[in-house]
Motif scaffolding. Structure first.
Motif, PDB file in Angstrom:
ATOM      1  N   HIS A 197      47.212  52.943  73.191  1.00  0.00           N
ATOM      2  CA  HIS A 197      48.506  53.238  72.638  1.00  0.00           C
ATOM      3  C   HIS A 197      49.542  52.905  73.653  1.00  0.00           C
ATOM      4  O   HIS A 197      50.662  53.192  73.494  1.00  0.00           O
ATOM      5  CB  HIS A 197      48.755  54.783  72.498  1.00  0.00           C
ATOM      6  CG  HIS A 197      47.707  55.163  71.425  1.00  0.00           C
ATOM      7  ND1 HIS A 197      48.147  55.406  69.893  1.00  0.00           N
ATOM      8  CD2 HIS A 197      46.503  55.743  71.608  1.00  0.00           C
ATOM      9  CE1 HIS A 197      46.959  55.863  69.435  1.00  0.00           C
ATOM     10  NE2 HIS A 197      46.147  55.962  70.088  1.00  0.00           N
ATOM     11  N   ARG A 198      49.177  51.820  74.520  1.00  0.00           N
ATOM     12  CA  ARG A 198      50.049  51.681  75.714  1.00  0.00           C
ATOM     13  C   ARG A 198      49.944  50.071  76.146  1.00  0.00           C
ATOM     14  O   ARG A 198      48.634  49.666  76.334  1.00  0.00           O
ATOM     15  CB  ARG A 198      49.988  52.510  77.024  1.00  0.00           C
ATOM     16  CG  ARG A 198      51.172  52.775  77.768  1.00  0.00           C
ATOM     17  CD  ARG A 198      50.848  53.638  78.977  1.00  0.00           C
ATOM     18  NE  ARG A 198      52.216  53.742  79.375  1.00  0.00           N
ATOM     19  CZ  ARG A 198      53.161  54.807  79.022  1.00  0.00           C
ATOM     20  NH1 ARG A 198      52.821  55.394  77.964  1.00  0.00           N
ATOM     21  NH2 ARG A 198      54.381  54.701  79.674  1.00  0.00           N
ATOM     22  N   ARG A 252      45.164  46.855  68.747  1.00  0.00           N
ATOM     23  CA  ARG A 252      46.271  47.660  68.084  1.00  0.00           C
ATOM     24  C   ARG A 252      45.749  49.255  68.119  1.00  0.00           C
ATOM     25  O   ARG A 252      44.470  49.224  68.175  1.00  0.00           O
ATOM     26  CB  ARG A 252      46.421  47.365  66.545  1.00  0.00           C
ATOM     27  CG  ARG A 252      47.163  46.266  66.655  1.00  0.00           C
ATOM     28  CD  ARG A 252      47.637  45.853  65.135  1.00  0.00           C
ATOM     29  NE  ARG A 252      48.275  44.495  65.131  1.00  0.00           N
ATOM     30  CZ  ARG A 252      47.536  43.337  64.505  1.00  0.00           C
ATOM     31  NH1 ARG A 252      46.145  43.428  64.462  1.00  0.00           N
ATOM     32  NH2 ARG A 252      47.934  42.334  64.585  1.00  0.00           N
ATOM     33  N   PRO A 253      46.431  50.103  67.974  1.00  0.00           N
ATOM     34  CA  PRO A 253      46.066  51.680  67.935  1.00  0.00           C
ATOM     35  C   PRO A 253      44.921  51.823  66.711  1.00  0.00           C
ATOM     36  O   PRO A 253      44.049  52.544  67.090  1.00  0.00           O
ATOM     37  CB  PRO A 253      47.319  52.343  67.506  1.00  0.00           C
ATOM     38  CG  PRO A 253      48.466  51.556  68.285  1.00  0.00           C
ATOM     39  CD  PRO A 253      48.141  50.119  67.992  1.00  0.00           C
ATOM     40  N   ASP A 254      45.105  51.006  65.710  1.00  0.00           N
ATOM     41  CA  ASP A 254      44.202  51.091  64.988  1.00  0.00           C
ATOM     42  C   ASP A 254      42.765  50.507  64.922  1.00  0.00           C
ATOM     43  O   ASP A 254      41.868  50.313  64.207  1.00  0.00           O
ATOM     44  CB  ASP A 254      44.395  50.759  63.473  1.00  0.00           C
ATOM     45  CG  ASP A 254      44.849  49.307  63.360  1.00  0.00           C
ATOM     46  OD1 ASP A 254      44.327  48.534  64.315  1.00  0.00           O
ATOM     47  OD2 ASP A 254      45.257  48.853  62.309  1.00  0.00           O
ATOM     48  N   GLY A 273      52.707  47.459  65.953  1.00  0.00           N
ATOM     49  CA  GLY A 273      52.922  48.688  65.281  1.00  0.00           C
ATOM     50  C   GLY A 273      53.754  49.776  65.882  1.00  0.00           C
ATOM     51  O   GLY A 273      53.915  49.747  67.051  1.00  0.00           O
ATOM     52  N   SER A 274      54.350  50.618  65.372  1.00  0.00           N
ATOM     53  CA  SER A 274      55.210  51.612  65.698  1.00  0.00           C
ATOM     54  C   SER A 274      54.693  52.587  66.614  1.00  0.00           C
ATOM     55  O   SER A 274      55.199  53.320  67.795  1.00  0.00           O
ATOM     56  CB  SER A 274      56.009  52.175  64.638  1.00  0.00           C
ATOM     57  OG  SER A 274      55.307  53.117  63.990  1.00  0.00           O
ATOM     58  N   GLU A 275      53.411  52.726  66.475  1.00  0.00           N
ATOM     59  CA  GLU A 275      52.562  53.620  67.296  1.00  0.00           C
ATOM     60  C   GLU A 275      52.440  53.343  68.602  1.00  0.00           C
ATOM     61  O   GLU A 275      52.397  53.998  69.673  1.00  0.00           O
ATOM     62  CB  GLU A 275      50.961  53.807  66.734  1.00  0.00           C
ATOM     63  CG  GLU A 275      51.186  55.169  65.833  1.00  0.00           C
ATOM     64  CD  GLU A 275      49.625  55.156  65.224  1.00  0.00           C
ATOM     65  OE1 GLU A 275      48.851  55.646  66.258  1.00  0.00           O
ATOM     66  OE2 GLU A 275      49.245  54.912  64.235  1.00  0.00           O
ATOM     67  N   MET A 276      52.496  51.892  68.881  1.00  0.00           N
ATOM     68  CA  MET A 276      52.044  51.482  70.493  1.00  0.00           C
ATOM     69  C   MET A 276      53.528  51.548  71.252  1.00  0.00           C
ATOM     70  O   MET A 276      54.601  51.431  71.037  1.00  0.00           O
ATOM     71  CB  MET A 276      51.983  50.139  70.514  1.00  0.00           C
ATOM     72  CG  MET A 276      51.677  49.246  71.478  1.00  0.00           C
ATOM     73  SD  MET A 276      49.935  49.820  72.306  1.00  0.00           S
ATOM     74  CE  MET A 276      48.940  48.510  71.906  1.00  0.00           C
ATOM     75  N   VAL A 277      53.170  52.048  72.534  1.00  0.00           N
ATOM     76  CA  VAL A 277      54.308  52.207  73.543  1.00  0.00           C
ATOM     77  C   VAL A 277      54.305  50.943  74.161  1.00  0.00           C
ATOM     78  O   VAL A 277      53.311  50.602  74.890  1.00  0.00           O
ATOM     79  CB  VAL A 277      53.936  53.611  74.410  1.00  0.00           C
ATOM     80  CG1 VAL A 277      55.006  53.710  75.501  1.00  0.00           C
ATOM     81  CG2 VAL A 277      53.832  54.770  73.611  1.00  0.00           C
ATOM     82  N   GLN A 310      56.523  45.125  68.999  1.00  0.00           N
ATOM     83  CA  GLN A 310      56.488  46.384  68.086  1.00  0.00           C
ATOM     84  C   GLN A 310      56.107  46.016  66.828  1.00  0.00           C
ATOM     85  O   GLN A 310      55.009  46.622  66.138  1.00  0.00           O
ATOM     86  CB  GLN A 310      57.958  47.084  68.264  1.00  0.00           C
ATOM     87  CG  GLN A 310      57.569  48.721  68.069  1.00  0.00           C
ATOM     88  CD  GLN A 310      57.377  49.172  69.289  1.00  0.00           C
ATOM     89  OE1 GLN A 310      58.073  48.999  70.267  1.00  0.00           O
ATOM     90  NE2 GLN A 310      56.239  49.758  69.329  1.00  0.00           N
TER      91      GLN A 310
END
Ligand SMILES: [Zn+2]
Length: 445
Positions: free
Chosen positions: A388-389, A355-357, A417-421, A413
């Motif tokens: 992020h992708r 995940r982005p985190d 999480g919402s930050e992930m494209v 999503q």
């Protein structure tokens, strides 16, 4: 008739020609599987004492590493064993020559390469006796699935060996008795050739990569072919997803035996005819499940798998971190075998997405869950090259619709999480590794 001849005449003759003793080892292993767990563990303890002392005496790598920790090569308790340092893939790559036993000449050892699809390609060496014992252990668990020596089998995987000499062709007809489907080259024509060959040769078992067998099952379903009925199916070399298992079992009308092994140590664990967890091959291995904090995973908890090979004297592997994750068990199997169980394989470490985190998501479990939850997806692969992708490759089936795509988007999503494209690509096939295996989740970060 040929099956009987193959089992009772050609196989034993080939053994004599090769100077091999696999049938003797197989008989022994078929007997020891019924011993009490405590007896097998005692035998394991005696074997690990020997191999650790052997490695200390004959391998420069272990000698210097253990000596620097004040260890003299003699295990006095299981705790001593658990205090030994972990051997990583990097350690193997950087110290290959020093891991080899000085008691063998290099040309006496058999070498093998691991695929390297997870980043680190390794060259490994085994002594001849180790090879034969490993083969025997695989044959023992093949029998749990209904196989026997001489039985004709269908092998389904990428890059099958080509019988290009008369000797190899002869051996295939008389001893190995295999028909192949190469999953690197699946199309209507190759499937039809395979079906024709099946109807002519009537194999009684299927061996293959789990997802490759699934792809064959889908093709048969599409072509409405319903007369391919083996007595058993052994899925190996990669994760068997539950939704795929259901399709395979429905199409072929028999149960799938799930197996876990690797090039480095051979067969690690396999389901028996009860299909209630995988029996660990503790005749040949010590299999540990370790949590992040270094303590042992409890039954039902996930852990990193460490393997100690009790057989291989050519290149001993002691507490080798294979980079797979699995779940140990304390259940007893109803079959009565003394070999303990593990619950399941969770996936390779390289299958874990981020995940982005920075937190981890078990990619294969996610694919498995999604296939069950969202109709319209025949196959799916998650690829991540960027924090992020996430690229999602989807092979649609006949139920695919816009809702499939939006449900998939929403599901992923929520997980990432919402930050992930999240980019969904509709494709007609999944990428395979050069060895013809499939990876459901690939994280390259
Ligand atoms: Zn069992």
């Amino acid at each position: 008739m040929l099956a009987w001849l193959s089992k009772n005449i050609f196989f034993p003759l080939w053994e004599i020609k090769d100077g091999a003793q696999r049938q003797k080892y197989l008989r022994e292993l078929c007997a020891t599987q019924w011993l009490e767990t405590e007896v097998l563990q005692q035998q394991q303890w005696e074997r690990v004492q020997k191999i650790v002392e052997y490695a200390f005496t004959h391998c420069p790598y272990y000698r210097s590493r253990y000596a620097s920790l004040g260890f003299d090569g003699k295990l006095r308790s299981w705790q001593d064993f658990r205090n030994l340092p972990i051997l990583t893939k990097r350690d193997i790559r950087d110290n290959k020559a020093n891991l080899l036993s000085e008691a063998f000449r290099r040309e006496e050892l058999v070498s093998a390469k691991t695929g390297g699809s997870t980043g680190t390609a390794l060259t490994l060496y085994f002594d001849q006796q180790c090879q034969e014992l490993r083969n025997a252990a695989a044959m023992r668990s093949d029998r749990w699935a209904g196989w026997d020596i001489g039985m004709k089998v269908a092998a389904i995987w990428g890059n099958p060996p080509v019988a290009n000499t008369f000797k190899k062709k002869l051996r295939n007809v008389l001893r190995d008795r295999v028909i192949y489907l190469d999953t690197m080259d699946i199309n209507d024509a190759s499937i039809q050739r395979f079906i024709d060959c099946w109807r002519r040769e009537r194999p009684r078992m299927i061996f293959g990569h789990a997802h490759s067998i699934y792809i064959l099952a889908l093709s048969l379903q599409r072509l409405k072919i319903r007369d391919l009925h083996p007595e058993g199916i052994i899925a190996t070399s990669m994760m068997l997803l539950e939704p795929e298992r259901c399709v395979i079992e429905a199409v072929f009308g028999c149960q799938v035996t799930n197996r876990y092994g690797c090039e480095e140590v051979g067969l690690i664990a396999c389901e028996c005819e009860r299909h209630a967890g995988l029996h660990l091959n503790i005749d040949h291995l010590i299999i540990e499940f370790l949590k992040e904090n270094g303590t042992e995973a409890e039954p039902g908890e996930e852990g990193d798998i460490l393997l100690t090979d009790l057989l291989n004297h050519g290149m001993p592997l002691i507490r080798y971190r294979v980079e797979d994750r699995g779940v140990p068990s304390n259940r007893k199997c109803g079959c009565g075998r003394g070999l303990p169980l593990m619950e399941r394989i969770v996936g390779r470490e390289a299958d874990f997405l981020k995940r982005p985190d920075g937190s981890l998501v078990a990619g294969v479990s996610l694919v498995e869950r999604t296939l069950t939850a969202i109709p319209g997806i025949e196959q799916m692969q998650l690829l991540q090259n960027d924090l992020h992708r996430l690229l999602v490759r989807v092979v649609p089936d006949s139920h695919f619709s816009e809702a499939t795509q939006s449900n998939l988007q929403n599901e992923l999503q929520v997980v990432f999480g919402s930050e992930m494209v999240i980019e969904i690509q509709i494709v007609s096939y999944l990428y395979q590794t050069s060895a013809g295996k499939y990876r459901f989740a690939v994280c390259n970060i």
